[in-house]
Design an enzyme around this catalytic site. Structure first.
Site, PDB file in Angstrom:
ATOM      1  N   ASP A  42      -6.971  -1.373  -4.623  1.00 24.14           N
ATOM      2  CA  ASP A  42      -8.016  -1.017  -3.656  1.00 24.14           C
ATOM      3  C   ASP A  42      -8.936   0.060  -4.218  1.00 24.14           C
ATOM      4  OD1 ASP A  42      -6.752  -2.748  -1.851  1.00 24.14           O
ATOM      5  OD2 ASP A  42      -5.612  -1.126  -0.927  1.00 24.14           O
ATOM      6  N   ASP A  79       0.859  -1.186   0.000  1.00 23.20           N
ATOM      7  CA  ASP A  79       0.000   0.000   0.000  1.00 23.20           C
ATOM      8  C   ASP A  79       0.892   1.232   0.000  1.00 23.20           C
ATOM      9  OD1 ASP A  79      -2.448  -1.369   0.085  1.00 23.20           O
ATOM     10  OD2 ASP A  79      -2.374  -1.547   2.260  1.00 23.20           O
TER      11      ASP A  79
END
Length: 153
Positions: free
Chosen positions: A132, A114
């Protein structure tokens, strides 16, 4: 129908490429402030959304891998069956691409990379990535499509 799977492939490619760039230029935990509300970072998520079950001892990797694999099969079937429903198929294609992008990380690295980190002062949204984002937009489109369909009935 091919266009929906092509879109999924583009999401996967963009996701993996951006994660690759972050892994090349950032060490784990590194922050680069871009604006007063956005940083680039390198975090590793061993769980699901918002690090759910991240500290569960390792079994969660295989659980999320299995769930994602089943979801990818179901989504692919739904795209084939409903490929002429544009909004529905667009949402599914985005979710599929995002799911595969994160699945690749989970299988090859054991965690998901991330790197997008938004905040307001000291209030931080959990870091996320292109996959995401595609999943969230795809789910939003699926919800919009479901409201559209319920209004027609």
């Amino acid at each position: 129908m091919r266009k929906w799977f092509a879109l999924s492939a583009i999401v996967v490619a963009l996701d993996l490429y951006t994660k690759y760039l972050i892994q090349q230029d950032f060490v784990y935990g590194e922050h680069l402030t871009i604006t007063g509300f956005f940083d680039l970072v390198r975090f590793h998520n061993e769980g699901a959304a918002f690090s759910f079950l991240a500290n569960a001892g390792g079994w969660q990797k295989w659980f999320f891998t299995a769930v994602t694999a089943v979801a990818a099969i179901v989504i692919s079937y739904l795209i084939k069956k409903h490929h002429q429903e544009k909004l529905f198929s667009l949402g599914l294609a985005l979710v599929l691409g995002g799911a595969i992008g994160n699945l690749y990380d989970r299988l090859t690295l054991g965690y998901v990379v991330d790197f997008l980190f938004f905040h307001i002062d000291q209030l931080y949204w959990p870091a996320f990535n292109v996959a995401d984002s595609a999943i969230c937009v795809g789910v939003g489109l699926l919800l919009a499509d479901s409201f559209k369909k319920s209004n027609v009935s």
